[in-house]
Design a protein around this motif. Structure first.
Motif, PDB file in Angstrom:
ATOM      1  N   PRO A 145       0.803  -1.231   0.000  1.00  0.00           N
ATOM      2  CA  PRO A 145       0.000   0.000   0.000  1.00  0.00           C
ATOM      3  C   PRO A 145       0.836   1.282   0.000  1.00  0.00           C
ATOM      4  N   LEU A 146       2.108   1.191   0.386  1.00  0.00           N
ATOM      5  CA  LEU A 146       2.970   2.365   0.445  1.00  0.00           C
ATOM      6  C   LEU A 146       3.587   2.715  -0.907  1.00  0.00           C
ATOM      7  N   LEU A 147       3.564   1.780  -1.847  1.00  0.00           N
ATOM      8  CA  LEU A 147       4.207   1.987  -3.145  1.00  0.00           C
ATOM      9  C   LEU A 147       3.350   2.876  -4.036  1.00  0.00           C
ATOM     10  N   PRO A 148       3.989   3.762  -4.796  1.00  0.00           N
ATOM     11  CA  PRO A 148       3.223   4.613  -5.709  1.00  0.00           C
ATOM     12  C   PRO A 148       2.617   3.775  -6.832  1.00  0.00           C
ATOM     13  N   VAL A 149       1.412   4.138  -7.224  1.00  0.00           N
ATOM     14  CA  VAL A 149       0.730   3.452  -8.325  1.00  0.00           C
ATOM     15  C   VAL A 149       1.149   4.111  -9.627  1.00  0.00           C
ATOM     16  N   VAL A 150       1.657   3.313 -10.552  1.00  0.00           N
ATOM     17  CA  VAL A 150       2.089   3.825 -11.847  1.00  0.00           C
ATOM     18  C   VAL A 150       1.130   3.282 -12.891  1.00  0.00           C
ATOM     19  N   GLU A 151       0.371   4.181 -13.493  1.00  0.00           N
ATOM     20  CA  GLU A 151      -0.593   3.781 -14.515  1.00  0.00           C
ATOM     21  C   GLU A 151       0.121   3.500 -15.831  1.00  0.00           C
ATOM     22  N   ARG A 152      -0.327   2.490 -16.520  1.00  0.00           N
ATOM     23  CA  ARG A 152       0.234   2.161 -17.823  1.00  0.00           C
ATOM     24  C   ARG A 152      -0.372   3.099 -18.865  1.00  0.00           C
ATOM     25  N   ARG A 153       0.474   3.582 -19.755  1.00  0.00           N
ATOM     26  CA  ARG A 153      -0.022   4.493 -20.796  1.00  0.00           C
ATOM     27  C   ARG A 153      -1.022   3.775 -21.685  1.00  0.00           C
ATOM     28  N   PHE A 154      -2.053   4.507 -22.102  1.00  0.00           N
ATOM     29  CA  PHE A 154      -3.059   3.918 -22.982  1.00  0.00           C
ATOM     30  C   PHE A 154      -2.507   3.777 -24.395  1.00  0.00           C
ATOM     31  N   ARG A 155      -1.959   4.869 -24.910  1.00  0.00           N
ATOM     32  CA  ARG A 155      -1.339   4.829 -26.242  1.00  0.00           C
ATOM     33  C   ARG A 155       0.136   4.502 -26.067  1.00  0.00           C
ATOM     34  N   ASN A 156       0.639   3.642 -26.901  1.00  0.00           N
ATOM     35  CA  ASN A 156       2.039   3.215 -26.839  1.00  0.00           C
ATOM     36  C   ASN A 156       2.420   2.737 -25.437  1.00  0.00           C
ATOM     37  N   PRO A 157       1.778   1.682 -24.953  1.00  0.00           N
ATOM     38  CA  PRO A 157       2.047   1.259 -23.581  1.00  0.00           C
ATOM     39  C   PRO A 157       3.441   0.695 -23.357  1.00  0.00           C
ATOM     40  N   GLY A 158       4.103   0.230 -24.414  1.00  0.00           N
ATOM     41  CA  GLY A 158       5.449  -0.314 -24.258  1.00  0.00           C
ATOM     42  C   GLY A 158       5.432  -1.655 -23.543  1.00  0.00           C
ATOM     43  N   ARG A 159       6.592  -2.032 -23.073  1.00  0.00           N
ATOM     44  CA  ARG A 159       6.726  -3.317 -22.388  1.00  0.00           C
ATOM     45  C   ARG A 159       5.991  -3.272 -21.054  1.00  0.00           C
ATOM     46  N   LYS A 160       5.431  -4.408 -20.650  1.00  0.00           N
ATOM     47  CA  LYS A 160       4.724  -4.479 -19.380  1.00  0.00           C
ATOM     48  C   LYS A 160       5.717  -4.277 -18.234  1.00  0.00           C
ATOM     49  N   ARG A 161       5.309  -3.501 -17.259  1.00  0.00           N
ATOM     50  CA  ARG A 161       6.146  -3.155 -16.117  1.00  0.00           C
ATOM     51  C   ARG A 161       6.382  -4.385 -15.240  1.00  0.00           C
ATOM     52  N   LEU A 162       7.594  -4.509 -14.708  1.00  0.00           N
ATOM     53  CA  LEU A 162       7.941  -5.599 -13.801  1.00  0.00           C
ATOM     54  C   LEU A 162       7.121  -5.477 -12.523  1.00  0.00           C
ATOM     55  N   ASP A 163       6.634  -6.595 -12.039  1.00  0.00           N
ATOM     56  CA  ASP A 163       5.865  -6.654 -10.815  1.00  0.00           C
ATOM     57  C   ASP A 163       6.674  -6.029  -9.666  1.00  0.00           C
ATOM     58  N   ASP A 164       6.019  -5.201  -8.852  1.00  0.00           N
ATOM     59  CA  ASP A 164       6.706  -4.504  -7.759  1.00  0.00           C
ATOM     60  C   ASP A 164       7.342  -5.470  -6.760  1.00  0.00           C
ATOM     61  N   ARG A 165       6.673  -6.563  -6.473  1.00  0.00           N
ATOM     62  CA  ARG A 165       7.223  -7.520  -5.509  1.00  0.00           C
ATOM     63  C   ARG A 165       8.507  -8.155  -6.035  1.00  0.00           C
ATOM     64  N   LYS A 166       8.538  -8.473  -7.317  1.00  0.00           N
ATOM     65  CA  LYS A 166       9.752  -9.037  -7.911  1.00  0.00           C
ATOM     66  C   LYS A 166      10.873  -8.008  -7.913  1.00  0.00           C
ATOM     67  N   ALA A 167      10.530  -6.751  -8.195  1.00  0.00           N
ATOM     68  CA  ALA A 167      11.539  -5.692  -8.172  1.00  0.00           C
ATOM     69  C   ALA A 167      12.111  -5.534  -6.764  1.00  0.00           C
ATOM     70  N   LEU A 168      11.250  -5.596  -5.755  1.00  0.00           N
ATOM     71  CA  LEU A 168      11.721  -5.491  -4.371  1.00  0.00           C
ATOM     72  C   LEU A 168      12.646  -6.653  -4.027  1.00  0.00           C
ATOM     73  N   CYS A 169      12.310  -7.850  -4.464  1.00  0.00           N
ATOM     74  CA  CYS A 169      13.183  -9.009  -4.215  1.00  0.00           C
ATOM     75  C   CYS A 169      14.528  -8.814  -4.909  1.00  0.00           C
ATOM     76  N   GLY A 170      14.520  -8.257  -6.112  1.00  0.00           N
ATOM     77  CA  GLY A 170      15.776  -7.969  -6.806  1.00  0.00           C
ATOM     78  C   GLY A 170      16.610  -6.945  -6.060  1.00  0.00           C
ATOM     79  N   ILE A 171      15.958  -5.920  -5.540  1.00  0.00           N
ATOM     80  CA  ILE A 171      16.656  -4.892  -4.755  1.00  0.00           C
ATOM     81  C   ILE A 171      17.284  -5.520  -3.517  1.00  0.00           C
ATOM     82  N   LEU A 172      16.507  -6.326  -2.806  1.00  0.00           N
ATOM     83  CA  LEU A 172      17.018  -6.959  -1.597  1.00  0.00           C
ATOM     84  C   LEU A 172      18.143  -7.940  -1.908  1.00  0.00           C
ATOM     85  N   PHE A 173      18.061  -8.632  -3.045  1.00  0.00           N
ATOM     86  CA  PHE A 173      19.122  -9.561  -3.433  1.00  0.00           C
ATOM     87  C   PHE A 173      20.434  -8.817  -3.644  1.00  0.00           C
ATOM     88  N   VAL A 174      20.375  -7.708  -4.375  1.00  0.00           N
ATOM     89  CA  VAL A 174      21.593  -6.925  -4.626  1.00  0.00           C
ATOM     90  C   VAL A 174      22.142  -6.357  -3.318  1.00  0.00           C
TER      91      VAL A 174
END
Length: 125
Positions: free
Chosen positions: A19-48
Motif C-alpha cells: 500500500p505504500l508503493l506509488p501506483v504507476v498507470e500504464r499508458r493507454f497509447r504506446n504502452p510499451g513493455r509491461k512493467r515488472l511486478d513490484d514484488r519481484k523488483a523489491l526481491c531484486g533490490i534486496l538480493f543486490v
C-alpha cells in the motif's frame, strides 16, 4: 519444503509494503513493455543489497528483472518516501505491541562541529 531466502519478501511484509508503493498507470497509447511486478523488483533490490553485487550483475535467471530496473525502482521509491513511511509504519506497529524499549532510544543522534572549540586549558608552568 524449500527454505525461504532472505531477500524473498514474505506475504506478511508484502501486505505492509504494497500500500505504500506509488501506483504507476500504464499508458493507454504506446504502452510499451509491461512493467515488472513490484514484488519481484523489491526481491531484486534486496538480493543486490544482501549480496553486495553490482546492479548490472543481477542474474536474469532469478526472475527479478534487470539490475537497472531494480535500481530505478529503488530510486523512485526512495524519492516517493516509501522507505520513510515503511519505517514509521513498522515502528508504530512495534510500539503498539509494546516491543520497543524506548529507554534505549537516541532522541537526536546528530553531531555539531564546534567551530571555535571549547575553553583552552591553562598553560603548564
Amino acid at each position: 519444503m524449500a527454505q525461504r531466502r532472505l531477500w524473498e519478501v514474505d506475504d506478511g511484509l508484502w501486505e505492509r509494503i504494497e500500500p505504500l508503493l506509488p501506483v504507476v498507470e500504464r499508458r493507454f497509447r504506446n504502452p510499451g513493455r509491461k512493467r515488472l511486478d513490484d514484488r519481484k523488483a523489491l526481491c531484486g533490490i534486496l538480493f543486490v543489497l544482501y549480496t553486495g553485487m553490482p546492479w548490472e550483475f543481477l542474474p536474469q535467471e532469478l526472475g527479478y528483472g534487470s539490475g537497472m530496473t531494480c535500481w530505478r525502482r529503488l530510486r523512485d521509491w526512495n524519492e516517493a518516501g516509501v522507505w520513510q513511511r515503511l519505517h514509521e509504519t513498522l515502528l508504530a506497529e512495534l510500539n503498539s505491541a509494546g516491543l520497543i524499549d524506548w529507554s534505549r532510544a537516541a532522541v537526536d543522534g546528530s553531531h555539531v562541529r564546534a567551530l571555535k572549540g571549547g575553553p583552552k586549558p591553562a598553560p603548564v608552568q
